[in-house]
Design an enzyme around this catalytic site. Sequence first.
Site, PDB file in Angstrom:
ATOM      1  N   ASN A  34      47.362 -63.176  34.788  1.00 42.16           N
ATOM      2  CA  ASN A  34      48.534 -62.825  34.341  1.00 42.16           C
ATOM      3  C   ASN A  34      48.513 -61.450  33.674  1.00 42.16           C
ATOM      4  O   ASN A  34      48.312 -61.328  32.396  1.00 42.16           O
ATOM      5  CB  ASN A  34      49.115 -64.180  32.980  1.00 42.16           C
ATOM      6  CG  ASN A  34      50.580 -63.870  32.571  1.00 42.16           C
ATOM      7  OD1 ASN A  34      51.277 -62.776  32.727  1.00 42.16           O
ATOM      8  ND2 ASN A  34      51.019 -64.703  31.831  1.00 42.16           N
TER       9      ASN A  34
ATOM     10  N   HIS B  17      52.510 -66.388  36.084  1.00 41.16           N
ATOM     11  CA  HIS B  17      53.519 -66.135  34.956  1.00 41.16           C
ATOM     12  C   HIS B  17      54.076 -67.214  34.317  1.00 41.16           C
ATOM     13  O   HIS B  17      54.264 -68.233  35.073  1.00 41.16           O
ATOM     14  CB  HIS B  17      54.713 -65.271  35.568  1.00 41.16           C
ATOM     15  CG  HIS B  17      54.396 -63.939  36.129  1.00 41.16           C
ATOM     16  ND1 HIS B  17      53.883 -62.808  35.018  1.00 41.16           N
ATOM     17  CD2 HIS B  17      54.403 -63.450  37.245  1.00 41.16           C
ATOM     18  CE1 HIS B  17      53.729 -61.791  35.882  1.00 41.16           C
ATOM     19  NE2 HIS B  17      53.839 -61.998  37.347  1.00 41.16           N
TER      20      HIS B  17
ATOM     21  N   SER C 265      56.669 -67.777  32.533  1.00 44.91           N
ATOM     22  CA  SER C 265      58.311 -67.832  32.798  1.00 44.91           C
ATOM     23  C   SER C 265      58.609 -67.523  34.035  1.00 44.91           C
ATOM     24  O   SER C 265      57.462 -66.980  34.681  1.00 44.91           O
ATOM     25  CB  SER C 265      58.774 -67.034  31.670  1.00 44.91           C
ATOM     26  OG  SER C 265      58.433 -65.511  31.939  1.00 44.91           O
TER      27      SER C 265
ATOM     28  N   ASP D 204      45.754 -50.734  41.148  1.00 45.19           N
ATOM     29  CA  ASP D 204      44.534 -49.924  42.009  1.00 45.19           C
ATOM     30  C   ASP D 204      43.332 -50.635  41.790  1.00 45.19           C
ATOM     31  O   ASP D 204      42.279 -50.643  42.654  1.00 45.19           O
ATOM     32  CB  ASP D 204      44.536 -48.450  41.499  1.00 45.19           C
ATOM     33  CG  ASP D 204      45.731 -47.714  41.982  1.00 45.19           C
ATOM     34  OD1 ASP D 204      46.361 -48.154  43.024  1.00 45.19           O
ATOM     35  OD2 ASP D 204      46.028 -46.684  41.756  1.00 45.19           O
TER      36      ASP D 204
ATOM     37  N   TYR E  43      57.768 -68.868  26.115  1.00 43.70           N
ATOM     38  CA  TYR E  43      56.229 -69.181  26.865  1.00 43.70           C
ATOM     39  C   TYR E  43      55.843 -70.232  26.449  1.00 43.70           C
ATOM     40  O   TYR E  43      54.541 -70.390  26.670  1.00 43.70           O
ATOM     41  CB  TYR E  43      55.546 -67.941  26.233  1.00 43.70           C
ATOM     42  CG  TYR E  43      56.177 -66.451  26.568  1.00 43.70           C
ATOM     43  CD1 TYR E  43      56.090 -66.293  27.952  1.00 43.70           C
ATOM     44  CD2 TYR E  43      56.705 -65.506  25.751  1.00 43.70           C
ATOM     45  CE1 TYR E  43      56.740 -64.967  28.399  1.00 43.70           C
ATOM     46  CE2 TYR E  43      57.262 -64.332  26.218  1.00 43.70           C
ATOM     47  CZ  TYR E  43      57.329 -64.191  27.617  1.00 43.70           C
ATOM     48  OH  TYR E  43      57.965 -62.900  27.806  1.00 43.70           O
TER      49      TYR E  43
ATOM     50  N   HIS F 236      54.820 -55.088  35.528  1.00 44.09           N
ATOM     51  CA  HIS F 236      56.002 -54.245  35.932  1.00 44.09           C
ATOM     52  C   HIS F 236      55.781 -52.978  35.804  1.00 44.09           C
ATOM     53  O   HIS F 236      56.833 -52.196  36.341  1.00 44.09           O
ATOM     54  CB  HIS F 236      57.371 -54.853  35.047  1.00 44.09           C
ATOM     55  CG  HIS F 236      57.346 -56.398  34.864  1.00 44.09           C
ATOM     56  ND1 HIS F 236      57.494 -57.034  35.989  1.00 44.09           N
ATOM     57  CD2 HIS F 236      57.199 -57.155  33.915  1.00 44.09           C
ATOM     58  CE1 HIS F 236      57.428 -58.585  35.381  1.00 44.09           C
ATOM     59  NE2 HIS F 236      57.320 -58.314  34.094  1.00 44.09           N
TER      60      HIS F 236
ATOM     61  N   ARG G 265      62.030 -57.536  35.391  1.00 45.03           N
ATOM     62  CA  ARG G 265      60.909 -58.454  35.586  1.00 45.03           C
ATOM     63  C   ARG G 265      60.757 -58.916  37.117  1.00 45.03           C
ATOM     64  O   ARG G 265      59.650 -59.630  37.153  1.00 45.03           O
ATOM     65  CB  ARG G 265      60.936 -59.596  34.733  1.00 45.03           C
ATOM     66  CG  ARG G 265      60.825 -59.435  33.186  1.00 45.03           C
ATOM     67  CD  ARG G 265      60.751 -60.539  32.401  1.00 45.03           C
ATOM     68  NE  ARG G 265      61.194 -60.059  30.962  1.00 45.03           N
ATOM     69  CZ  ARG G 265      60.415 -59.727  30.159  1.00 45.03           C
ATOM     70  NH1 ARG G 265      59.449 -59.343  30.067  1.00 45.03           N
ATOM     71  NH2 ARG G 265      60.789 -59.366  28.821  1.00 45.03           N
TER      72      ARG G 265
END
Length: 163
Positions: free
Chosen positions: A88, A114, A116, A101, A37, A94, A125
């Site tokens: 993010n 993201h 990564s 919603d 990260y 996931h 992922r």
Amino acid sequence: MKTPSRSGNPAATPAPHIAVIHGPNLNLLGTREPNIYGSSTLEEINRRLIELGRELGIAVSPFQSNHEGEIVDFIHSIRDTHAGIVINPAGLTHTSVALRDALAAVALPIVEVHLSNTHAREEFRRRSYVSPIALGVISGLGPAGYEFALKALAARLEQTASE
Ligand code: CA2
């Protein structure tokens, strides 16, 4: 329609607000797993985005929570005050129908980010509940991804304001 003001004149049109939402565990940025990260802290990323926002004529509102419901509440709370969202969703990407919603309900333009490259990691992922309702997705470019997302939303707002 009026375009966002970049004049710095307080009497001019107020800057549109864009929320930057960081999901669970992203408060740990810069302290763990720098190989995945990076080494920037969340505070550094937010500071840079606020600065970039000023250059773009955008007021940036950063928000981070480790709690799904708090993120949902925050999204509801900005429905009438903000013009777009950079998000993010972290692990909620996931898993969370509730997050998806909430984002769909407020119907603001969204860019999903993201740090990564989620497609180069574990299979789980690769699925995102958010991507189908996002304007765009930026994955794998580190903190610069948030900056690209903010610029893309600012450009979109300019475009829709001039239509
Ligand atoms: O690459 C990303 O930005 C992710 O959204 C990060 C999530 C992960 O679940 C997604 O698949 C991809 C994880 C955030 C965890 O953040 C940490 C930061 C520093 C140290 C440990 C975790």
